[in-house]
Design a protein around this motif. Structure first.
Motif, PDB file in Angstrom:
ATOM      1  N   UNK A  40       0.813  -1.237   0.000  1.00  0.00           N
ATOM      2  CA  UNK A  40       0.000   0.000   0.000  1.00  0.00           C
ATOM      3  C   UNK A  40       0.838   1.274   0.000  1.00  0.00           C
ATOM      4  N   UNK A  41       1.951   1.272   0.719  1.00  0.00           N
ATOM      5  CA  UNK A  41       2.785   2.461   0.727  1.00  0.00           C
ATOM      6  C   UNK A  41       3.443   2.691  -0.631  1.00  0.00           C
ATOM      7  N   UNK A  42       3.809   1.623  -1.321  1.00  0.00           N
ATOM      8  CA  UNK A  42       4.350   1.789  -2.667  1.00  0.00           C
ATOM      9  C   UNK A  42       3.300   2.355  -3.623  1.00  0.00           C
ATOM     10  N   UNK A  43       2.068   1.901  -3.466  1.00  0.00           N
ATOM     11  CA  UNK A  43       0.994   2.421  -4.308  1.00  0.00           C
ATOM     12  C   UNK A  43       0.764   3.915  -4.036  1.00  0.00           C
ATOM     13  N   UNK A  44       0.824   4.283  -2.774  1.00  0.00           N
ATOM     14  CA  UNK A  44       0.688   5.703  -2.435  1.00  0.00           C
ATOM     15  C   UNK A  44       1.848   6.499  -3.023  1.00  0.00           C
ATOM     16  N   UNK A  45       3.058   5.946  -2.976  1.00  0.00           N
ATOM     17  CA  UNK A  45       4.217   6.650  -3.535  1.00  0.00           C
ATOM     18  C   UNK A  45       4.091   6.812  -5.049  1.00  0.00           C
ATOM     19  N   UNK A  46       3.592   5.771  -5.734  1.00  0.00           N
ATOM     20  CA  UNK A  46       3.407   5.866  -7.186  1.00  0.00           C
ATOM     21  C   UNK A  46       2.336   6.902  -7.517  1.00  0.00           C
ATOM     22  N   UNK A  75      -7.127   1.471  -3.655  1.00  0.00           N
ATOM     23  CA  UNK A  75      -6.632   0.122  -3.393  1.00  0.00           C
ATOM     24  C   UNK A  75      -5.682   0.097  -2.192  1.00  0.00           C
ATOM     25  N   UNK A  76      -4.832   1.112  -2.090  1.00  0.00           N
ATOM     26  CA  UNK A  76      -3.921   1.184  -0.947  1.00  0.00           C
ATOM     27  C   UNK A  76      -4.687   1.353   0.364  1.00  0.00           C
ATOM     28  N   UNK A  77      -5.717   2.186   0.337  1.00  0.00           N
ATOM     29  CA  UNK A  77      -6.527   2.395   1.541  1.00  0.00           C
ATOM     30  C   UNK A  77      -7.264   1.125   1.935  1.00  0.00           C
ATOM     31  N   UNK A  78      -7.781   0.406   0.957  1.00  0.00           N
ATOM     32  CA  UNK A  78      -8.506  -0.837   1.244  1.00  0.00           C
ATOM     33  C   UNK A  78      -7.564  -1.889   1.825  1.00  0.00           C
ATOM     34  N   UNK A  79      -6.388  -2.028   1.252  1.00  0.00           N
ATOM     35  CA  UNK A  79      -5.417  -2.981   1.769  1.00  0.00           C
ATOM     36  C   UNK A  79      -4.963  -2.604   3.184  1.00  0.00           C
ATOM     37  N   UNK A  80      -4.842  -1.334   3.418  1.00  0.00           N
ATOM     38  CA  UNK A  80      -4.490  -0.886   4.759  1.00  0.00           C
ATOM     39  C   UNK A  80      -5.558  -1.289   5.771  1.00  0.00           C
ATOM     40  N   UNK A  81      -6.814  -1.088   5.417  1.00  0.00           N
ATOM     41  CA  UNK A  81      -7.894  -1.446   6.332  1.00  0.00           C
ATOM     42  C   UNK A  81      -7.941  -2.958   6.579  1.00  0.00           C
ATOM     43  N   UNK A 100     -11.991  -8.374   8.888  1.00  0.00           N
ATOM     44  CA  UNK A 100     -13.087  -7.880   8.065  1.00  0.00           C
ATOM     45  C   UNK A 100     -13.219  -6.381   8.166  1.00  0.00           C
ATOM     46  N   UNK A 101     -13.621  -5.764   7.063  1.00  0.00           N
ATOM     47  CA  UNK A 101     -13.785  -4.306   7.022  1.00  0.00           C
ATOM     48  C   UNK A 101     -15.259  -3.935   7.081  1.00  0.00           C
ATOM     49  N   UNK A 102     -15.995  -4.341   6.085  1.00  0.00           N
ATOM     50  CA  UNK A 102     -17.430  -4.042   6.074  1.00  0.00           C
ATOM     51  C   UNK A 102     -18.188  -5.048   6.930  1.00  0.00           C
ATOM     52  N   UNK A 103     -18.007  -6.313   6.647  1.00  0.00           N
ATOM     53  CA  UNK A 103     -18.575  -7.379   7.478  1.00  0.00           C
ATOM     54  C   UNK A 103     -17.454  -7.988   8.298  1.00  0.00           C
ATOM     55  N   UNK A 104     -17.673  -8.100   9.580  1.00  0.00           N
ATOM     56  CA  UNK A 104     -16.633  -8.564  10.491  1.00  0.00           C
ATOM     57  C   UNK A 104     -16.827 -10.043  10.809  1.00  0.00           C
TER      58      UNK A 104
END
Length: 241
Positions: A40-46, A75-81, A100-104
């Motif tokens: 995710x951090x690489x995606x944010x950097x790109x 995508x980076x935010x979702x992977x982080x969550x 789980x994010x939406x459903x736990x």
């Protein structure tokens, strides 16, 4: 401060799943190793590099670049969550995995079922300090087959072993195994492993009693016995001294 507040908003809130009235407490709450946030951090950097190039240079297809930037950030935010909300929790009663994010999903199993644990550390894991737990017999169908990206795996393994030992589960299991092995030697003569002669000699000594013979009065001498004579005239017996 804003980042800390954001972390609290998306925190899985492990404490609300505890059985507090039964005295359940958290021994260890395992978050995934920081290496899972590398992608995710690489995606944010790109995405940041594309935005910088879009601002400083006149690049065509601005809408396409912005769409790529947006997709990378989402995508980076979702992977982080996903990684942030994946927790492995060890309590004094059980182990839990909350994800789980939406459903736990909350998977739990009693600590009694955690008997076989395999700690796997790859070469990168040994370098960066993470490992993978593989549970061979603890509710594998409930999400406990493999717990990946565990930080400080050696310390976490020792923590689980201590909890199991303190609850006395392995000691009681060893006693059960010993008793089941000894039962095969029982011949029905008494307590297991005790010889019947030893049992009798130790616990039930046999005492024999000799009965004295009864003393009867000696028979009278022959001279004192009355003589019986048959009287032919009277047709009966008469006693004479």
């Amino acid at each position: 401060m804003a980042g800390i507040g954001l972390f609290r908003i998306f925190d899985p809130k492990v404490r609300r799943h505890l059985i507090s009235d039964e005295g359940e407490v958290v021994i260890d709450e395992v978050r995934q190793h920081w290496i899972v946030f590398t992608l995710p951090m690489l995606e944010v950097a790109v995405a940041a590099a594309l935005l910088l190039a879009l601002v400083t240079n006149s690049i065509g297809a601005t809408k396409v670049v912005l769409a790529i930037v947006l997709l990378l950030l989402l995508h980076a935010w979702w992977q982080f969550l996903i990684h942030h909300r994946d927790r492995f929790v060890v309590t004094n009663m059980r182990v839990m995995r909350i994800r789980g994010v939406i459903s736990q999903t909350v998977a739990t199993t009693p600590i009694a079922r955690v008997l076989d644990i395999t700690l796997k550390k790859t070469i990168p894991g040994r370098i960066f300090g993470y490992g993978h737990f593989i549970f061979e017999s603890a509710a594998q169908d409930q999400g406990f087959r493999e717990i990946r990206w565990v930080s400080r795996p050696d310390d976490r393994d020792l923590t689980i072993q201590r909890v199991i030992q303190r609850t006395g589960l392995r000691a009681s299991a060893s006693v059960d195994v010993i008793q089941s092995d000894d039962d095969s030697d029982d011949d029905g003569t008494g307590p297991i492993g005790m010889d019947s002669a030893t049992e009798v000699g130790t616990y039930a000594p046999i005492t024999t009693t000799t009965r004295e013979p009864r003393h009867s009065s000696p028979p009278p001498p022959p001279s004192s016995r009355p003589k019986s004579i048959f009287n032919s005239e009277r047709g009966n017996w008469t006693d004479e001294d």
